[in-house]
Write an enzyme that holds these catalytic residues in place. Structure first.
Site, PDB file in Angstrom:
ATOM      1  CB  CYS A 114      -1.088  -0.323   1.714  1.00 53.89           C
ATOM      2  SG  CYS A 114      -2.270  -1.638   1.242  1.00 53.89           S
ATOM      3  CG  HIS A 255      -3.226   3.136   2.302  1.00 58.56           C
ATOM      4  ND1 HIS A 255      -3.568   3.098   1.238  1.00 58.56           N
ATOM      5  CD2 HIS A 255      -3.299   1.880   3.336  1.00 58.56           C
ATOM      6  CE1 HIS A 255      -3.789   1.896   1.376  1.00 58.56           C
ATOM      7  NE2 HIS A 255      -3.888   1.551   2.578  1.00 58.56           N
ATOM      8  CG  ASN A 285      -6.494  -1.149   1.906  1.00 61.16           C
ATOM      9  OD1 ASN A 285      -5.702  -0.710   1.011  1.00 61.16           O
ATOM     10  ND2 ASN A 285      -6.346  -1.876   2.500  1.00 61.16           N
TER      11      ASN A 285
HETATM   12  C1  LIG Z   1     -10.003  -5.687  10.250  1.00 62.41           C
HETATM   13  C2  LIG Z   1     -10.083  -5.042  11.697  1.00 62.41           C
HETATM   14  C3  LIG Z   1     -11.816  -3.870  10.772  1.00 62.41           C
HETATM   15  C4  LIG Z   1     -10.984  -5.767  12.148  1.00 62.41           C
HETATM   16  O1  LIG Z   1     -11.324  -4.734  13.022  1.00 62.41           O
HETATM   17  P1  LIG Z   1     -11.388  -5.255  15.212  1.00 62.41           P
HETATM   18  O2  LIG Z   1     -12.023  -4.120  15.258  1.00 62.41           O
HETATM   19  O3  LIG Z   1      -9.529  -4.933  15.172  1.00 62.41           O
HETATM   20  O4  LIG Z   1     -11.900  -6.749  14.998  1.00 62.41           O
HETATM   21  P2  LIG Z   1     -11.464  -8.173  15.476  1.00 62.41           P
HETATM   22  O5  LIG Z   1     -10.589  -8.639  14.563  1.00 62.41           O
HETATM   23  O6  LIG Z   1     -10.979  -7.760  16.728  1.00 62.41           O
HETATM   24  O7  LIG Z   1     -12.322  -8.697  15.368  1.00 62.41           O
HETATM   25  C5  LIG Z   1     -14.015  -8.233  16.357  1.00 62.41           C
HETATM   26  C6  LIG Z   1     -15.168  -9.757  15.966  1.00 62.41           C
HETATM   27  O8  LIG Z   1     -15.503  -9.285  14.949  1.00 62.41           O
HETATM   28  C7  LIG Z   1     -15.091 -10.271  14.195  1.00 62.41           C
HETATM   29  N1  LIG Z   1     -15.879  -9.872  12.595  1.00 62.41           N
HETATM   30  C8  LIG Z   1     -14.299 -10.393  12.025  1.00 62.41           C
HETATM   31  N2  LIG Z   1     -14.751  -9.157  10.582  1.00 62.41           N
HETATM   32  C9  LIG Z   1     -16.341  -9.126  10.722  1.00 62.41           C
HETATM   33  C10 LIG Z   1     -17.142  -8.841   9.785  1.00 62.41           C
HETATM   34  N3  LIG Z   1     -16.128  -8.964   8.745  1.00 62.41           N
HETATM   35  N4  LIG Z   1     -18.340  -8.839  10.436  1.00 62.41           N
HETATM   36  C11 LIG Z   1     -18.551  -9.185  11.009  1.00 62.41           C
HETATM   37  N5  LIG Z   1     -17.557  -9.864  12.338  1.00 62.41           N
HETATM   38  C12 LIG Z   1     -16.784  -9.601  12.223  1.00 62.41           C
HETATM   39  C13 LIG Z   1     -14.461 -11.954  14.583  1.00 62.41           C
HETATM   40  O9  LIG Z   1     -14.392 -12.886  14.243  1.00 62.41           O
HETATM   41  C14 LIG Z   1     -14.286 -10.985  15.945  1.00 62.41           C
HETATM   42  O10 LIG Z   1     -14.776 -12.048  16.573  1.00 62.41           O
HETATM   43  P3  LIG Z   1     -14.775 -12.424  18.073  1.00 62.41           P
HETATM   44  O11 LIG Z   1     -14.535 -11.375  19.231  1.00 62.41           O
HETATM   45  O12 LIG Z   1     -16.031 -13.427  18.263  1.00 62.41           O
HETATM   46  O13 LIG Z   1     -13.893 -13.556  17.693  1.00 62.41           O
HETATM   47  C15 LIG Z   1      -9.400  -3.787  11.971  1.00 62.41           C
HETATM   48  O14 LIG Z   1      -8.564  -4.990  12.796  1.00 62.41           O
HETATM   49  C16 LIG Z   1      -8.125  -3.341  10.774  1.00 62.41           C
HETATM   50  O15 LIG Z   1      -8.642  -2.148  10.245  1.00 62.41           O
HETATM   51  N6  LIG Z   1      -6.716  -3.286  11.078  1.00 62.41           N
HETATM   52  C17 LIG Z   1      -5.797  -2.887   9.584  1.00 62.41           C
HETATM   53  C18 LIG Z   1      -6.280  -3.588   8.552  1.00 62.41           C
HETATM   54  C19 LIG Z   1      -5.777  -3.503   7.586  1.00 62.41           C
HETATM   55  O16 LIG Z   1      -4.924  -1.608   7.937  1.00 62.41           O
HETATM   56  N7  LIG Z   1      -5.613  -3.951   6.414  1.00 62.41           N
HETATM   57  C20 LIG Z   1      -4.504  -3.233   4.983  1.00 62.41           C
HETATM   58  C21 LIG Z   1      -3.347  -3.008   5.781  1.00 62.41           C
HETATM   59  S1  LIG Z   1      -2.421  -2.210   4.467  1.00 62.41           S
END
Ligand SMILES: CC(C)(COP(=O)(O)OP(=O)(O)OC[C@H]1O[C@@H](n2cnc3c(N)ncnc32)[C@H](O)[C@@H]1OP(=O)(O)O)[C@@H](O)C(=O)NCCC(=O)NCCS
Length: 328
Positions: A114, A255, A285
């Site tokens: 990215c 980003h 993204n």
């Molecule tokens: C991926 C992201 C949105 C997840 O958000 P989060 O608040 O960290 O959520 P978590 O991963 O802790 O998951 C929380 C819960 O939601 C659930 N969950 C994950 N994706 C889900 C979705 N699409 N819909 C519903 N629930 C979802 C998980 O299974 C978890 O459930 P659990 O508590 O029962 O295990 C976030 O971590 C993020 O944006 N990270 C950075 C990713 C990024 O920037 N990537 C690109 C880099 S260039």
């Protein structure tokens, strides 16, 4: 004293829009979860027969028109992508041929995920300043829909397809264009966001396909924390190096991975959210395409005016990161 300026910008997003509602019929998720956890409302998805190079050509054509130049004027082409048309040859050579960039041009891809567009910007900047090339075309283009696991709700809701491009030239005028550029990488975090198979460490086989190892794997929480940390650090360093305070920056183009990452950056830098350009609600993204796509939109919508100072800042798999300051 000479400067390197962005002479033209262009972008392209595929016609097909995939909404959160549609995604909620494909995996166990909801529009509400995706919007509140990421800020994304919809994303564009390339057609089956539309490759990374096709999107790159569309964005490049628009950038060349914006710069009032032809493909034959370009002697350096850099494509930042993590979803090339194929492992060999480079997507840059395919785009060179499709656009009609002359055979004497230098054309290559770079892999910085990215942050790729900012890596391409810095490389082109240095090459133009030292007179090695005259006119550079840099492109960020991604067909992430081809490497997303559409059965993994934790990742498939986040990504989209697009391309963005810029034409760079050197001018004999000090203090405009690229004022500064800074890049970094921290390979310690390499396993936090990856596509495990398909390379030399784990070549494609029936087992890798069965194990869905050709798709993106991500530790979302770890990536989130690193993203906030490195984007804040590199933004601060860039401002300090150039003796600038946040109020002197007219617009930040970060980003676009998650609205909560952008909000954390805004709070940590003490810069109000209305100084941050946000379009991830409409695109998700799009990796290396994100910054030039947002830059193109920001310019066209009048968010950037002559004399303005814009801060571009990105992070990505690697972990790579970078920032650039542009005076318009
Ligand atoms: C991926 C992201 C949105 C997840 O958000 P989060 O608040 O960290 O959520 P978590 O991963 O802790 O998951 C929380 C819960 O939601 C659930 N969950 C994950 N994706 C889900 C979705 N699409 N819909 C519903 N629930 C979802 C998980 O299974 C978890 O459930 P659990 O508590 O029962 O295990 C976030 O971590 C993020 O944006 N990270 C950075 C990713 C990024 O920037 N990537 C690109 C880099 S260039």
């Amino acid at each position: 004293m000479a400067s390197v300026i962005i002479a033209g910008v262009g972008s392209y997003a595929p016609e097909r829009i995939l909404t959160n509602e549609e995604l909620s019929k494909m995996v166990d998720t909801t529009d509400e979860w995706i919007r509140t956890r990421s800020g994304i409302g919809e994303r564009h998805i390339a057609a089956g027969n539309e490759a990374c190079s096709d999107m790159a050509v569309r964005a490049a054509t628009a950038a060349l028109a914006d710069a009032k130049m032809n493909a034959s004027d370009i002697d350096l082409l850099i494509i930042a992508t993590c979803t090339p048309d194929m492992p060999l040859p480079s997507t840059a050579c395919i785009v060179q041929h499709k656009l009609g960039i002359p055979a004497h041009a230098t054309c290559f891809d770079i892999s910085a995920a990215c942050s790729g567009f900012l890596y391409a910007l810095e490389i082109a900047y240095g090459q133009l300043l030292t007179n090695r090339y005259k006119r550079a075309l840099i492109i960020g283009a991604e067909k992430l829909s081809s490497v997303v696991d559409w059965s993994d709700r934790a990742t498939c809701v986040l990504f989209g397809d697009a391309a963005g491009a810029a034409v760079l030239i050197k001018v004999d005028q000090p203090g405009i264009g690229i004022i500064g550029s800074d890049l970094g990488a921290d390979g310690e975090f390499a396993d936090k966001l990856m596509i495990p198979a398909g390379g030399s460490s784990c070549p494609a086989s029936a087992q890798t396909v069965e194990g869905r190892q050709h798709f993106i794997r991500m530790n979302g929480r770890e990536v989130f924390k690193s993203a906030v940390r490195v984007m804040e650090t590199v933004s601060r360093e860039m401002m300090e190096q150039h003796q600038l305070t946040p109020d002197q920056i007219s617009l930040v183009i970060p980003h676009q991975a998650n609205i909560r990452i952008i909000e954390a950056l805004s709070a940590n830098l003490k810069m109000p959210m209305d100084k941050f350009y946000v379009n991830l609600d409409r695109y998700g993204n799009t990796s290396s395409a994100t910054i030039p796509l947002a830059l193109d939109e920001a310019r066209r919508s009048g968010r950037i005016k002559p004399g303005d100072l814009t801060l571009l800042v990105a992070f990505g798999a690697g972990l790579t990161y970078g920032a650039a300051l542009i005076r318009w």
